[in-house]
Design an enzyme around this catalytic site. Structure first.
Site, PDB file in Angstrom:
ATOM      1  N   GLN A  19       0.814  -1.219   0.000  1.00  0.00           N
ATOM      2  CA  GLN A  19       0.000   0.000   0.000  1.00  0.00           C
ATOM      3  C   GLN A  19       0.848   1.270   0.000  1.00  0.00           C
ATOM      4  OE1 GLN A  19      -1.817  -1.164   3.871  1.00  0.00           O
ATOM      5  NE2 GLN A  19      -1.374   0.926   4.546  1.00  0.00           N
ATOM      6  N   CYS A  25      -5.300   0.346   3.600  1.00  0.00           N
ATOM      7  CA  CYS A  25      -5.443  -1.076   3.916  1.00  0.00           C
ATOM      8  C   CYS A  25      -6.855  -1.580   3.660  1.00  0.00           C
ATOM      9  CB  CYS A  25      -5.049  -1.330   5.367  1.00  0.00           C
ATOM     10  SG  CYS A  25      -5.969  -0.322   6.535  1.00  0.00           S
ATOM     11  N   HIS A 161      -6.539  -1.466  11.517  1.00  0.00           N
ATOM     12  CA  HIS A 161      -5.903  -1.971  10.303  1.00  0.00           C
ATOM     13  C   HIS A 161      -6.778  -3.058   9.674  1.00  0.00           C
ATOM     14  CE1 HIS A 161      -2.780  -2.661   7.490  1.00  0.00           C
ATOM     15  NE2 HIS A 161      -2.371  -3.814   7.974  1.00  0.00           N
TER      16      HIS A 161
END
Lengths: 214, 227
Positions: A19, A25, A161
């Site tokens: 990323q 994410c 995340h």
């Protein structure tokens, strides 16, 4: 659930992506899930575009973060996802240049999955990789092995995340989830993170979801 | 409780003196307890500080320990490539009696190539200004140099490199603490994110919206055993 499962060995998972310096994410977690769903329903593994989500999902905030649930809606409303080759990743937001003619996959719906890890494992083995969100405590310095942080240090309430569950199993009697991350192959175990399975460590069971392809 | 007001003296990190070395040697002795003479670790670089209160002194030490080369693979505790340990110790000295209060040790991968590039030269003076011991600085700078080489890091200025080295050193300690508290088999240490502060890492790579926004409502999936 079978005692172990790994979608990587069954061809349902694309290579680990990166990323870059961007909090995207959520987009990688969702494309990973759709890649798996499309493979299971259509038999073709396609690497799909995260950049399309960064640019065209106006509910989420590109590199500042987003939610898988919003991304599924965006994919549905846009009319599908282009491939990585056609709409390649830049790591920053640009003007939306999605073309419906170039869309190679579609989704019909999205679903929230159980918080019970045994049921999640059963679902994964039968239906494919799962988008989940976790508390990333310790991941800045993770190198290998099965992470099992103490609960007070890795609260399920502080989720920050999004990643992709691609399998599960046991290593020397320690149960784990095999997690595809989006920080490149030079992090973790060739880009993968292994997290203890069975006690909701780091909130791995709190935000599990999947696209539905009919 | 002492009748007189306590004299409290806290000193900053400083180069090693005989007093700190005594505390470090005590910590090493505790670390080696129960080991045969040939299998004992030896003290590498040490830095530390002392806090005095009344008749007690609390030593906070950071040290590298060198494990002896292990020739018997079935009993080796560490792979050969990881025979350097980075340790944090706290030693209490009360009325001349030492007590080890805390010990956190973790392996450091130190496959450093001494190619003598400029980085090492210009980061060391900065460390000197921060009163770290020279030995510790050299060790840390070599590890940092290896990190820069591995992950192709370049910094725009000497100041930036010095700052990143201090962040890196602090992160090694953080990784070691995380390691000590992990109940699984995970290994924590140097990664490509080791020169970022926690705040930088969170801001750049993580996604705060996941915990703050409700998102679209989705219906529950049927479990797989449902007909």
């Amino acid at each position: 659930a079978p005692p172990e499962w790994d979608w990587r060995s069954k061809g349902a998972v694309t290579k680990v992506k990166d990323q870059g310096m961007c909090g995207s994410c959520w987009a990688f977690s969702v494309t990973g899930n759709v890649e798996g769903q499309w493979f299971l329903k259509r038999g073709t593994l396609l690497s799909l575009s995260e950049q399309e989500l960064l640019d065209c999902d106006k509910v989420d905030k590109a590199c500042l973060g987003g939610l898988p649930s919003n991304a599924y809606s965006a994919i549905k409303n846009l009319g599908g996802l282009e491939t990585e080759d056609d709409y390649s990743y830049q790591g920053h937001m640009q003007a939306c240049s999605f073309s419906a003619q170039k869309a190679r996959v579609y989704i019909n719906d999205s679903v929230e999955l159980s918080r019970n890890e045994q049921r999640l494992a059963a679902w994964l083995a039968k239906r494919g990789p799962i988008s989940v969100a976790i508390n990333a405590f310790g991941m800045q310095f993770y190198r290998r092995g099965i992470a099992h942080p103490l609960r007070p240090l890795c609260s399920p309430w502080l989720i920050d995340h999004a990643v992709l569950l691609v399998g599960y199993g046991n290593r020397s009697a320690t149960p784990f989830w095999a997690i595809k991350n989006s920080w490149g192959t030079d992090w973790g175990e060739e880009g993968y993170y292994y997290l203890y399975r069975g006690s909701g460590v780091c909130g791995v069971n709190t935000m599990a979801s999947s696209a539905v392809v009919n | 409780a002492p009748a007189q007001p306590r004299a409290v003296v806290a000193r900053a990190w400083r180069p090693l003196d005989p007093e700190l070395l005594g505390a470090a040697r005590f910590a090493l002795k505790m670390y080696n307890q129960g080991r045969a003479a040939g299998a004992q670790a030896v003290l590498g670089a040490v830095q530390g500080r002392v806090r005095r209160e009344g008749q007690g002194s609390l030593y906070t030490l950071e040290a590298t320990l060198e494990e002896p080369q292990c020739h018997e693979p079935t009993v080796c505790q560490l792979p050969v490539s990881r025979k350097t340990l980075l340790c944090s110790f706290q030693v209490l000295d009360e009325l001349g009696k030492h007590m080890l209060l805390r010990r956190d040790c973790g392996p450091v991968e130190t496959r450093v190539t001494d190619d003598g590039n400029e980085t090492l030269k210009y980061v060391l003076p900065g460390l000197g200004r921060n009163s770290l011991s020279q030995d510790f600085s050299v060790k840390m700078a070599s590890i940092f140099q290896k990190f820069m080489h591995t992950y192709n890091r370049t910094y725009e200025s000497k100041e930036e490199a010095e700052w990143r080295l201090s962040v890196f050193a602090s992160n090694l300690m953080r990784a070691q603490k995380i390691q000590a508290l992990d109940r699984g088999t995970a290994q924590y240490g140097i990664t490509k994110f080791s020169d970022l502060t926690e705040e930088e890492f969170r801001t750049i790579y993580l996604n705060p919206l996941l915990q703050s926004e409700p998102g679209q409502k989705m219906h529950m999936a049927k479990s797989v055993e449902d007909p």
